[in-house]
Write a protein that holds these residues in place. Structure first.
Motif, PDB file in Angstrom:
ATOM      1  N   ALA A 166      13.309 -11.718  -1.433  1.00 46.50           N
ATOM      2  CA  ALA A 166      12.816 -11.143  -2.685  1.00 46.50           C
ATOM      3  C   ALA A 166      11.628 -10.219  -2.432  1.00 46.50           C
ATOM      4  CB  ALA A 166      12.439 -12.247  -3.672  1.00 46.50           C
ATOM      5  N   LYS A 167      10.701 -10.649  -1.590  1.00 42.42           N
ATOM      6  CA  LYS A 167       9.544  -9.814  -1.255  1.00 42.42           C
ATOM      7  C   LYS A 167       9.994  -8.525  -0.566  1.00 42.42           C
ATOM      8  CE  LYS A 167       6.008 -13.394  -0.736  1.00 42.42           C
ATOM      9  NZ  LYS A 167       5.069 -14.037   0.211  1.00 42.42           N
ATOM     10  N   GLU A 168      10.949  -8.644   0.349  1.00 43.95           N
ATOM     11  CA  GLU A 168      11.476  -7.461   1.033  1.00 43.95           C
ATOM     12  C   GLU A 168      12.150  -6.518   0.047  1.00 43.95           C
ATOM     13  OE1 GLU A 168      14.064  -9.022   4.068  1.00 43.95           O
ATOM     14  OE2 GLU A 168      12.391  -9.579   5.361  1.00 43.95           O
ATOM     15  N   SER A 169      12.884  -7.079  -0.911  1.00 42.29           N
ATOM     16  CA  SER A 169      13.573  -6.267  -1.906  1.00 42.29           C
ATOM     17  C   SER A 169      12.580  -5.483  -2.764  1.00 42.29           C
ATOM     18  CB  SER A 169      14.451  -7.163  -2.782  1.00 42.29           C
ATOM     19  OG  SER A 169      15.089  -6.410  -3.775  1.00 42.29           O
ATOM     20  N   VAL A 170      11.534  -6.152  -3.223  1.00 38.57           N
ATOM     21  CA  VAL A 170      10.504  -5.483  -4.035  1.00 38.57           C
ATOM     22  C   VAL A 170       9.810  -4.405  -3.210  1.00 38.57           C
ATOM     23  CG1 VAL A 170       8.269  -5.823  -5.183  1.00 38.57           C
ATOM     24  CG2 VAL A 170      10.148  -7.400  -5.622  1.00 38.57           C
ATOM     25  N   THR A 171       9.473  -4.724  -1.975  1.00 35.57           N
ATOM     26  CA  THR A 171       8.837  -3.739  -1.097  1.00 35.57           C
ATOM     27  C   THR A 171       9.752  -2.540  -0.898  1.00 35.57           C
ATOM     28  OG1 THR A 171       7.564  -5.463   0.022  1.00 35.57           O
ATOM     29  CG2 THR A 171       7.834  -3.362   1.194  1.00 35.57           C
ATOM     30  N   ASN A 172      11.036  -2.789  -0.673  1.00 40.29           N
ATOM     31  CA  ASN A 172      11.996  -1.698  -0.464  1.00 40.29           C
ATOM     32  C   ASN A 172      12.120  -0.799  -1.689  1.00 40.29           C
ATOM     33  OD1 ASN A 172      12.475  -2.572   2.131  1.00 40.29           O
ATOM     34  ND2 ASN A 172      14.316  -3.717   1.593  1.00 40.29           N
ATOM     35  N   ILE A 173      12.032  -1.371  -2.885  1.00 38.11           N
ATOM     36  CA  ILE A 173      12.074  -0.563  -4.113  1.00 38.11           C
ATOM     37  C   ILE A 173      10.925   0.440  -4.113  1.00 38.11           C
ATOM     38  CG2 ILE A 173      11.622  -0.647  -6.617  1.00 38.11           C
ATOM     39  CD1 ILE A 173      13.277  -3.277  -6.625  1.00 38.11           C
ATOM     40  N   PHE A 174       9.713  -0.057  -3.892  1.00 39.57           N
ATOM     41  CA  PHE A 174       8.552   0.823  -3.943  1.00 39.57           C
ATOM     42  C   PHE A 174       8.517   1.810  -2.779  1.00 39.57           C
ATOM     43  CE2 PHE A 174       7.300  -2.403  -6.969  1.00 39.57           C
ATOM     44  CZ  PHE A 174       6.854  -1.602  -8.003  1.00 39.57           C
ATOM     45  N   LYS A 175       8.972   1.393  -1.614  1.00 35.04           N
ATOM     46  CA  LYS A 175       9.000   2.301  -0.469  1.00 35.04           C
ATOM     47  C   LYS A 175      10.062   3.386  -0.653  1.00 35.04           C
ATOM     48  CE  LYS A 175       5.523   0.872   1.792  1.00 35.04           C
ATOM     49  NZ  LYS A 175       4.373   1.773   1.983  1.00 35.04           N
ATOM     50  N   ALA A 235       0.851  -1.191   0.000  1.00 35.67           N
ATOM     51  CA  ALA A 235       0.000   0.000   0.000  1.00 35.67           C
ATOM     52  C   ALA A 235       0.887   1.241   0.000  1.00 35.67           C
ATOM     53  CB  ALA A 235      -0.904   0.003   1.225  1.00 35.67           C
ATOM     54  N   SER A 236       0.458   2.258  -0.747  1.00 34.13           N
ATOM     55  CA  SER A 236       1.224   3.498  -0.822  1.00 34.13           C
ATOM     56  C   SER A 236       0.272   4.692  -0.849  1.00 34.13           C
ATOM     57  CB  SER A 236       2.079   3.509  -2.094  1.00 34.13           C
ATOM     58  OG  SER A 236       2.727   4.756  -2.238  1.00 34.13           O
ATOM     59  N   PRO A 237       0.666   5.804  -0.217  1.00 35.06           N
ATOM     60  CA  PRO A 237      -0.154   7.006  -0.276  1.00 35.06           C
ATOM     61  C   PRO A 237       0.023   7.766  -1.603  1.00 35.06           C
ATOM     62  CG  PRO A 237       1.790   7.443   1.037  1.00 35.06           C
ATOM     63  CD  PRO A 237       1.820   5.973   0.689  1.00 35.06           C
ATOM     64  N   VAL A 238       0.946   7.325  -2.436  1.00 39.74           N
ATOM     65  CA  VAL A 238       1.257   7.997  -3.701  1.00 39.74           C
ATOM     66  C   VAL A 238       0.332   7.472  -4.802  1.00 39.74           C
ATOM     67  CG1 VAL A 238       3.057   8.384  -5.437  1.00 39.74           C
ATOM     68  CG2 VAL A 238       3.660   8.333  -3.005  1.00 39.74           C
ATOM     69  N   ALA A 239      -0.132   8.354  -5.676  1.00 41.03           N
ATOM     70  CA  ALA A 239      -0.987   7.971  -6.796  1.00 41.03           C
ATOM     71  C   ALA A 239      -0.257   6.993  -7.714  1.00 41.03           C
ATOM     72  CB  ALA A 239      -1.420   9.201  -7.583  1.00 41.03           C
ATOM     73  N   ALA A 240      -0.983   6.044  -8.248  1.00 41.93           N
ATOM     74  CA  ALA A 240      -0.416   4.985  -9.079  1.00 41.93           C
ATOM     75  C   ALA A 240       0.428   5.504 -10.251  1.00 41.93           C
ATOM     76  CB  ALA A 240      -1.522   4.059  -9.573  1.00 41.93           C
ATOM     77  N   PRO A 241      -0.030   6.493 -11.030  1.00 49.23           N
ATOM     78  CA  PRO A 241       0.782   6.932 -12.173  1.00 49.23           C
ATOM     79  C   PRO A 241       2.156   7.477 -11.769  1.00 49.23           C
ATOM     80  CG  PRO A 241      -1.468   7.681 -12.439  1.00 49.23           C
ATOM     81  CD  PRO A 241      -1.346   7.143 -11.037  1.00 49.23           C
ATOM     82  N   ARG A 242       2.214   8.235 -10.687  1.00 49.21           N
ATOM     83  CA  ARG A 242       3.511   8.775 -10.230  1.00 49.21           C
ATOM     84  C   ARG A 242       4.433   7.658  -9.765  1.00 49.21           C
ATOM     85  NH1 ARG A 242       3.627  12.601  -5.673  1.00 49.21           N
ATOM     86  NH2 ARG A 242       5.711  13.107  -6.410  1.00 49.21           N
ATOM     87  N   LEU A 243       3.900   6.751  -8.970  1.00 49.69           N
ATOM     88  CA  LEU A 243       4.714   5.664  -8.454  1.00 49.69           C
ATOM     89  C   LEU A 243       5.185   4.760  -9.595  1.00 49.69           C
ATOM     90  CD1 LEU A 243       5.918   4.538  -5.874  1.00 49.69           C
ATOM     91  CD2 LEU A 243       3.859   3.147  -5.587  1.00 49.69           C
ATOM     92  N   PHE A 244       4.338   4.529 -10.572  1.00 52.62           N
ATOM     93  CA  PHE A 244       4.699   3.706 -11.729  1.00 52.62           C
ATOM     94  C   PHE A 244       5.839   4.358 -12.516  1.00 52.62           C
ATOM     95  CE2 PHE A 244       4.092   2.159 -16.105  1.00 52.62           C
ATOM     96  CZ  PHE A 244       4.142   0.792 -15.880  1.00 52.62           C
ATOM     97  N   ARG A 245       5.718   5.653 -12.763  1.00 56.27           N
ATOM     98  CA  ARG A 245       6.780   6.350 -13.504  1.00 56.27           C
ATOM     99  C   ARG A 245       8.110   6.298 -12.759  1.00 56.27           C
ATOM    100  NH1 ARG A 245       2.366   9.635 -14.913  1.00 56.27           N
ATOM    101  NH2 ARG A 245       2.715  11.120 -13.228  1.00 56.27           N
ATOM    102  N   ALA A 246       8.071   6.507 -11.449  1.00 60.33           N
ATOM    103  CA  ALA A 246       9.302   6.554 -10.652  1.00 60.33           C
ATOM    104  C   ALA A 246       9.896   5.166 -10.415  1.00 60.33           C
ATOM    105  CB  ALA A 246       9.040   7.249  -9.322  1.00 60.33           C
ATOM    106  N   ALA A 247       9.070   4.220  -9.951  1.00 64.49           N
ATOM    107  CA  ALA A 247       9.577   2.921  -9.520  1.00 64.49           C
ATOM    108  C   ALA A 247       9.672   1.881 -10.627  1.00 64.49           C
ATOM    109  CB  ALA A 247       8.712   2.373  -8.392  1.00 64.49           C
ATOM    110  N   VAL A 248       9.110   2.183 -11.786  1.00 63.21           N
ATOM    111  CA  VAL A 248       9.170   1.233 -12.892  1.00 63.21           C
ATOM    112  C   VAL A 248       9.834   1.871 -14.110  1.00 63.21           C
ATOM    113  CG1 VAL A 248       7.830  -0.210 -14.479  1.00 63.21           C
ATOM    114  CG2 VAL A 248       7.163  -0.051 -12.077  1.00 63.21           C
TER     115      VAL A 248
END
Length: 160
Positions: free
Chosen positions: A137-146, A12-25
């Motif tokens: 692996a789950k922690e790593s993915v979570t850390n990327i998005f956080k 879960a993130s307080p950031v809007a999906a489009p912004r987080l997608f652009r930054a983290a992906v």
């Protein structure tokens, strides 16, 4: 015989999906060395312009058990904040893992942010067993998005 396995993580993130997608992906190869320099030493495109078929390489610090990974973008839907990538080199490919792919979707939440759902599928080489690797692996993915989330919260004009 090698077995195919999978895992899923939701963040879960307080950031809007489009912004987080652009930054983290979409731009993670640029942002990661800035916001996770303790893990990602450098990153760069290897092939393509960021669309389907593009390959990026991430080079890691000694904090990771392997030096680098190369990932190829297999599917991209920017409007739906959805992508799929395949690990093509590094990160255990050919050592412990035969194949590995991740599918990520960011969905707007009622609270105004989003929920990131990442499904990862991997095929281990014969005789290989996983122990703590799935948790890591789950922690790593979570850390990327956080990490991307923290950057976006601190920089509200970024990736708009």
């Amino acid at each position: 015989m090698a077995s195919t396995n999978s895992w899923t993580v939701e963040i879960a993130s307080p950031v809007a999906a489009p912004r987080l997608f652009r930054a983290a992906v979409m731009d993670w190869h640029t942002l990661a060395p800035k916001v996770t320099s303790h893990v990602v030493a450098s990153a760069h495109p290897v092939e393509g312009e960021g669309g389907v078929g593009s390959v990026r390489q991430f080079n890691f610090t000694s904090a990771m058990p392997f030096g680098f990974v190369k990932e190829r973008l297999e599917f991209l839907d920017v409007d739906k904040c959805e992508c799929k990538s395949t690990l093509v080199e590094g990160g255990g490919i050919g050592v412990a893992i035969e194949t590995a792919a991740s599918h990520g979707v960011k969905v707007e939440s009622a609270a105004g942010g989003c929920v990131v759902k990442v499904d990862s599928t991997y095929k281990l080489l014969p005789g290989v067993e996983v122990q703590d690797e799935i948790t890591k692996a789950k922690e790593s993915v979570t850390n990327i998005f956080k990490a991307a989330e923290a950057y976006l919260v601190a920089n509200p004009e970024a990736y708009n």
